[in-house]
Design a protein around this motif. Structure first.
Motif, PDB file in Angstrom:
ATOM      1  N   VAL A 255      12.890  13.021  -5.219  1.00 49.69           N
ATOM      2  CA  VAL A 255      12.186  11.840  -5.724  1.00 49.69           C
ATOM      3  C   VAL A 255      13.024  10.577  -5.513  1.00 49.69           C
ATOM      4  CG1 VAL A 255      12.955  11.895  -8.150  1.00 49.69           C
ATOM      5  CG2 VAL A 255      10.708  11.011  -7.601  1.00 49.69           C
ATOM      6  N   PHE A 256      14.359  10.677  -5.636  1.00 47.55           N
ATOM      7  CA  PHE A 256      15.197   9.503  -5.430  1.00 47.55           C
ATOM      8  C   PHE A 256      15.324   9.141  -3.952  1.00 47.55           C
ATOM      9  CE2 PHE A 256      16.637  10.562  -9.743  1.00 47.55           C
ATOM     10  CZ  PHE A 256      16.608   9.307 -10.310  1.00 47.55           C
ATOM     11  N   ILE A 257      15.403  10.142  -3.079  1.00 47.39           N
ATOM     12  CA  ILE A 257      15.453   9.853  -1.643  1.00 47.39           C
ATOM     13  C   ILE A 257      14.133   9.250  -1.181  1.00 47.39           C
ATOM     14  CG2 ILE A 257      15.630  10.921   0.641  1.00 47.39           C
ATOM     15  CD1 ILE A 257      18.276  10.529  -0.974  1.00 47.39           C
ATOM     16  N   ALA A 258      13.019   9.756  -1.733  1.00 55.04           N
ATOM     17  CA  ALA A 258      11.719   9.165  -1.405  1.00 55.04           C
ATOM     18  C   ALA A 258      11.663   7.709  -1.877  1.00 55.04           C
ATOM     19  CB  ALA A 258      10.598   9.980  -2.045  1.00 55.04           C
ATOM     20  N   SER A 259      12.231   7.430  -3.048  1.00 55.52           N
ATOM     21  CA  SER A 259      12.275   6.060  -3.541  1.00 55.52           C
ATOM     22  C   SER A 259      13.052   5.156  -2.582  1.00 55.52           C
ATOM     23  CB  SER A 259      12.923   6.025  -4.931  1.00 55.52           C
ATOM     24  OG  SER A 259      13.170   4.697  -5.338  1.00 55.52           O
ATOM     25  N   THR A 260      14.195   5.642  -2.108  1.00 58.13           N
ATOM     26  CA  THR A 260      14.991   4.870  -1.154  1.00 58.13           C
ATOM     27  C   THR A 260      14.199   4.603   0.120  1.00 58.13           C
ATOM     28  OG1 THR A 260      17.002   5.897  -2.037  1.00 58.13           O
ATOM     29  CG2 THR A 260      17.182   4.790   0.085  1.00 58.13           C
ATOM     30  N   ALA A 261      13.467   5.629   0.599  1.00 62.32           N
ATOM     31  CA  ALA A 261      12.639   5.466   1.797  1.00 62.32           C
ATOM     32  C   ALA A 261      11.524   4.449   1.549  1.00 62.32           C
ATOM     33  CB  ALA A 261      12.039   6.813   2.204  1.00 62.32           C
ATOM     34  N   GLY A 262      10.932   4.488   0.355  1.00 61.61           N
ATOM     35  CA  GLY A 262       9.888   3.531   0.020  1.00 61.61           C
ATOM     36  C   GLY A 262      10.406   2.106   0.007  1.00 61.61           C
ATOM     37  N   GLN A 263      11.606   1.907  -0.520  1.00 60.62           N
ATOM     38  CA  GLN A 263      12.190   0.570  -0.546  1.00 60.62           C
ATOM     39  C   GLN A 263      12.501   0.081   0.859  1.00 60.62           C
ATOM     40  OE1 GLN A 263      15.263  -0.012  -3.662  1.00 60.62           O
ATOM     41  NE2 GLN A 263      14.650   1.998  -4.383  1.00 60.62           N
ATOM     42  N   GLY A 264      12.958   0.997   1.717  1.00 59.21           N
ATOM     43  CA  GLY A 264      13.276   0.604   3.085  1.00 59.21           C
ATOM     44  C   GLY A 264      12.042   0.346   3.926  1.00 59.21           C
ATOM     45  N   GLY A 265      10.951   1.078   3.640  1.00 56.91           N
ATOM     46  CA  GLY A 265       9.762   0.979   4.474  1.00 56.91           C
ATOM     47  C   GLY A 265       8.734  -0.015   4.006  1.00 56.91           C
ATOM     48  N   GLN A 266       8.882  -0.573   2.792  1.00 54.18           N
ATOM     49  CA  GLN A 266       7.837  -1.449   2.261  1.00 54.18           C
ATOM     50  C   GLN A 266       7.664  -2.731   3.077  1.00 54.18           C
ATOM     51  OE1 GLN A 266       8.408  -4.513  -0.053  1.00 54.18           O
ATOM     52  NE2 GLN A 266      10.334  -4.635   1.063  1.00 54.18           N
ATOM     53  N   GLN A 267       8.716  -3.143   3.791  1.00 51.09           N
ATOM     54  CA  GLN A 267       8.616  -4.374   4.571  1.00 51.09           C
ATOM     55  C   GLN A 267       7.666  -4.241   5.760  1.00 51.09           C
ATOM     56  OE1 GLN A 267      12.729  -4.935   5.502  1.00 51.09           O
ATOM     57  NE2 GLN A 267      12.724  -3.482   7.192  1.00 51.09           N
ATOM     58  N   ARG A 268       7.296  -3.004   6.108  1.00 53.24           N
ATOM     59  CA  ARG A 268       6.346  -2.806   7.196  1.00 53.24           C
ATOM     60  C   ARG A 268       4.911  -3.103   6.763  1.00 53.24           C
ATOM     61  NH1 ARG A 268       8.586   2.914   9.851  1.00 53.24           N
ATOM     62  NH2 ARG A 268      10.724   2.188  10.186  1.00 53.24           N
ATOM     63  N   LEU A 269       4.695  -3.204   5.467  1.00 57.38           N
ATOM     64  CA  LEU A 269       3.362  -3.518   4.946  1.00 57.38           C
ATOM     65  C   LEU A 269       3.200  -5.033   4.843  1.00 57.38           C
ATOM     66  CD1 LEU A 269       3.310  -0.964   1.975  1.00 57.38           C
ATOM     67  CD2 LEU A 269       1.987  -0.777   4.095  1.00 57.38           C
ATOM     68  N   PRO A 270       1.958  -5.540   4.965  1.00 64.21           N
ATOM     69  CA  PRO A 270       1.732  -6.961   4.691  1.00 64.21           C
ATOM     70  C   PRO A 270       2.180  -7.285   3.269  1.00 64.21           C
ATOM     71  CG  PRO A 270      -0.212  -5.956   5.687  1.00 64.21           C
ATOM     72  CD  PRO A 270       0.724  -4.834   5.365  1.00 64.21           C
ATOM     73  N   GLU A 271       2.773  -8.444   3.091  1.00 59.42           N
ATOM     74  CA  GLU A 271       3.387  -8.772   1.804  1.00 59.42           C
ATOM     75  C   GLU A 271       2.408  -8.661   0.637  1.00 59.42           C
ATOM     76  OE1 GLU A 271       5.954 -12.421  -0.250  1.00 59.42           O
ATOM     77  OE2 GLU A 271       5.534 -12.410   1.905  1.00 59.42           O
ATOM     78  N   THR A 272       1.161  -9.099   0.838  1.00 63.04           N
ATOM     79  CA  THR A 272       0.198  -9.089  -0.259  1.00 63.04           C
ATOM     80  C   THR A 272      -0.271  -7.682  -0.623  1.00 63.04           C
ATOM     81  OG1 THR A 272      -1.591  -9.462   1.340  1.00 63.04           O
ATOM     82  CG2 THR A 272      -0.673 -11.403   0.223  1.00 63.04           C
ATOM     83  N   TRP A 273      -0.004  -6.708   0.252  1.00 60.82           N
ATOM     84  CA  TRP A 273      -0.457  -5.339  -0.009  1.00 60.82           C
ATOM     85  C   TRP A 273       0.650  -4.416  -0.510  1.00 60.82           C
ATOM     86  CZ3 TRP A 273      -5.148  -3.800  -0.803  1.00 60.82           C
ATOM     87  CH2 TRP A 273      -6.218  -4.506  -0.256  1.00 60.82           C
ATOM     88  N   ARG A 274       1.874  -4.914  -0.583  1.00 59.40           N
ATOM     89  CA  ARG A 274       2.994  -4.031  -0.931  1.00 59.40           C
ATOM     90  C   ARG A 274       2.862  -3.467  -2.339  1.00 59.40           C
ATOM     91  NH1 ARG A 274       7.743  -7.843   1.799  1.00 59.40           N
ATOM     92  NH2 ARG A 274       7.061  -7.468   3.965  1.00 59.40           N
ATOM     93  N   LEU A 275       2.666  -4.346  -3.320  1.00 60.07           N
ATOM     94  CA  LEU A 275       2.534  -3.856  -4.701  1.00 60.07           C
ATOM     95  C   LEU A 275       1.280  -2.996  -4.890  1.00 60.07           C
ATOM     96  CD1 LEU A 275       3.752  -6.598  -7.223  1.00 60.07           C
ATOM     97  CD2 LEU A 275       4.391  -4.193  -7.179  1.00 60.07           C
ATOM     98  N   PRO A 276       0.110  -3.404  -4.375  1.00 62.18           N
ATOM     99  CA  PRO A 276      -1.065  -2.539  -4.522  1.00 62.18           C
ATOM    100  C   PRO A 276      -0.886  -1.163  -3.891  1.00 62.18           C
ATOM    101  CG  PRO A 276      -1.760  -4.753  -3.931  1.00 62.18           C
ATOM    102  CD  PRO A 276      -0.263  -4.729  -3.817  1.00 62.18           C
ATOM    103  N   LEU A 302       6.616  19.179  -5.517  1.00 65.50           N
ATOM    104  CA  LEU A 302       7.373  18.549  -4.434  1.00 65.50           C
ATOM    105  C   LEU A 302       6.565  17.435  -3.782  1.00 65.50           C
ATOM    106  CD1 LEU A 302       9.056  21.653  -2.763  1.00 65.50           C
ATOM    107  CD2 LEU A 302      10.242  19.716  -3.813  1.00 65.50           C
ATOM    108  N   ALA A 303       5.286  17.699  -3.541  1.00 68.95           N
ATOM    109  CA  ALA A 303       4.427  16.667  -2.952  1.00 68.95           C
ATOM    110  C   ALA A 303       4.328  15.464  -3.879  1.00 68.95           C
ATOM    111  CB  ALA A 303       3.034  17.241  -2.669  1.00 68.95           C
ATOM    112  N   GLY A 304       4.173  15.730  -5.175  1.00 68.02           N
ATOM    113  CA  GLY A 304       4.117  14.643  -6.140  1.00 68.02           C
ATOM    114  C   GLY A 304       5.412  13.867  -6.190  1.00 68.02           C
ATOM    115  N   ALA A 305       6.559  14.570  -6.097  1.00 66.62           N
ATOM    116  CA  ALA A 305       7.865  13.906  -6.106  1.00 66.62           C
ATOM    117  C   ALA A 305       7.997  12.965  -4.917  1.00 66.62           C
ATOM    118  CB  ALA A 305       8.980  14.943  -6.096  1.00 66.62           C
ATOM    119  N   VAL A 306       7.565  13.417  -3.745  1.00 70.07           N
ATOM    120  CA  VAL A 306       7.675  12.589  -2.537  1.00 70.07           C
ATOM    121  C   VAL A 306       6.777  11.356  -2.648  1.00 70.07           C
ATOM    122  CG1 VAL A 306       7.206  12.496  -0.059  1.00 70.07           C
ATOM    123  CG2 VAL A 306       8.351  14.498  -1.032  1.00 70.07           C
ATOM    124  N   ILE A 307       5.502  11.567  -2.982  1.00 72.86           N
ATOM    125  CA  ILE A 307       4.544  10.450  -2.997  1.00 72.86           C
ATOM    126  C   ILE A 307       4.844   9.484  -4.148  1.00 72.86           C
ATOM    127  CG2 ILE A 307       2.101   9.840  -3.221  1.00 72.86           C
ATOM    128  CD1 ILE A 307       1.466  12.506  -1.835  1.00 72.86           C
TER     129      ILE A 307
END
Length: 403
Positions: A255-276, A302-307
């Motif tokens: 769950v923590f590694i997925a969080s790190t990946a989410g923080q690194g990958g969020q910039q690929r989303l349009p800014e207005t859609w990141r939080l939603p 495990l799936a829930g931890a990743v997502i």
């Protein structure tokens, strides 16, 4: 000097940051062992865990800005000393008292490092790494939190002295961290007139529209982290009937590694859609965690931890960015400190609620109630964001029409 180049210094301080955060989650897979040894309830486990969040909040409010006055190195040194004291208490503690005090000191250490080490890593970043410095600090933070359960789970499962070995290793790493901080350059020139003050949590009126949905989403995400770091081993042992501590530690690590990946990958989303998008991922992930508890399914967990971890990472970084951008420059530190206080409250209040519900209704029912509550928070934040977006679009259309 051990630290020759600016890149070496930068990476070394980031590693010290990771070591500190690793120490805060080392007890996670060990809680069932403490429960068997000392005979306390699930509620007491959650209280011991939540004491950590109290320490973080106290440190954020009391010494959060002191490194600007006293220097980065002295505050980092205090954080290392508090972390070492926490490890010693867990080594020698044979009752609930030392465990509670150890968690409090661990929280104080993490609260000092959360702000001070993040700023230090950014300030020490070589020019070529400036754009990545904040992410390196965040990765050190979340990566360290994930490593704690993984290391403690593996050592306690397969090597002797299950309640001691990981803390001995932690003390060795902290000693090395002390040497790194001692040799690192100071990045702050101490002002002539030092004014140390306690931070009061406040949010200016003009920031509240952005702050509220970001804080709700962040609260939901950190509540999920609290669930995994405080209750996941009990869920796996009592509901999924998986008592291997290395496996429990690996699930929390995910769950923590997925969080790190989410923080690194969020910039690929349009800014207005990141939080939603982050909120939507959180809701889906929490729904899978609820299914895992209801069906006793490791695959669903495990799936829930990743997502959910991805969603937590996206909402954290996007929320911080949105709140920082909306805050007046002269009050940005104050607003961000308030934001972090909300996040760390999410590590304590919901988790204690789970402990109370588990003792009265059973762990499975408590877990299901928790997932419904967190999903509701995620949906509330998502709905608020979509309403705000629709209002802005309507206002833009009205302006165009009037022109």
């Amino acid at each position: 000097m051990i630290l020759g180049s600016s890149k070496t210094t930068f990476l070394a301080i980031a590693l010290v940051f990771a070591v500190i955060m690793m120490g805060t989650t080392l007890p996670t897979p060990l809680y069932p062992l403490y429960q068997q040894k000392l005979g306390f309830s699930q509620l007491m486990i959650t209280v011991i865990f939540a004491t950590y969040a109290v320490g973080v909040i106290v440190a954020l409010l009391s010494v959060g800005t002191w490194s600007d006055q006293l220097g980065r190195r002295p505050l980092l040194g205090v954080g290392l000393a508090l972390s070492a004291a926490s490890a010693v208490l867990f080594l020698v503690g044979g009752s609930v008292g030392p465990l509670l005090l150890g968690r409090l000191l661990s929280g104080l250490s993490a609260g000092i490092f959360t702000g001070t080490a993040t700023v230090t890593v950014v300030e020490l970043a070589p020019r070529a790494w400036l754009s990545k410095a904040t992410f390196v600090a965040t990765a050190a933070n979340m990566g360290g939190l994930g490593l704690g359960p993984l290391v403690a789970g593996g050592l306690s499962q397969y090597l002797p002295a299950p309640l001691h070995l990981c803390f001995i290793l932690d003390l060795v790493l902290l000693a090395l961290g002390g040497a790194v901080v001692w040799c690192a350059p100071e990045t702050v020139t101490q002002p002539a007139g030092q004014r140390l003050r306690v931070q009061v949590p406040r949010v200016p009126a003009e920031v509240r529209g952005v702050f509220l949905p970001a804080a709700i989403a962040g609260f939901a995400g950190f509540a999920v982290l609290g669930l995994f770091t405080a209750v996941a081993p009990a869920v796996m042992g009592n509901i999924l009937e998986i008592t291997n501590r290395a496996t429990a530690g690996a699930v929390v690590f995910v769950v923590f590694i997925a969080s790190t990946a989410g923080q690194g990958g969020q910039q690929r989303l349009p800014e207005t859609w990141r939080l939603p998008v982050g909120c939507l991922l959180l809701v889906v992930g929490v729904a899978l965690i609820g299914a895992a508890i209801g069906l006793a399914s490791l695959t669903a967990l495990l799936a829930g931890a990743v997502i959910a971890g991805l969603g937590q990472g996206v909402t954290l970084r996007a929320g911080l960015g949105a709140v920082a951008a909306a805050s007046p420059s002269h009050r940005r530190g104050e607003v961000l400190s308030t934001f972090f206080v909300v996040l760390y409250l999410a590590l304590s209040v919901p988790v204690i609620g789970i402990g109370i519900a588990a003792d009265t209704l059973g762990l499975r029912t408590a877990g299901l109630i928790f997932t419904v509550a967190v999903a509701t928070l995620g949906l509330t934040a998502l709905g608020s964001l979509l309403i705000q977006r629709r209002s802005k679009d309507s206002a833009t259309e009205s302006t165009v029409v009037s022109d």
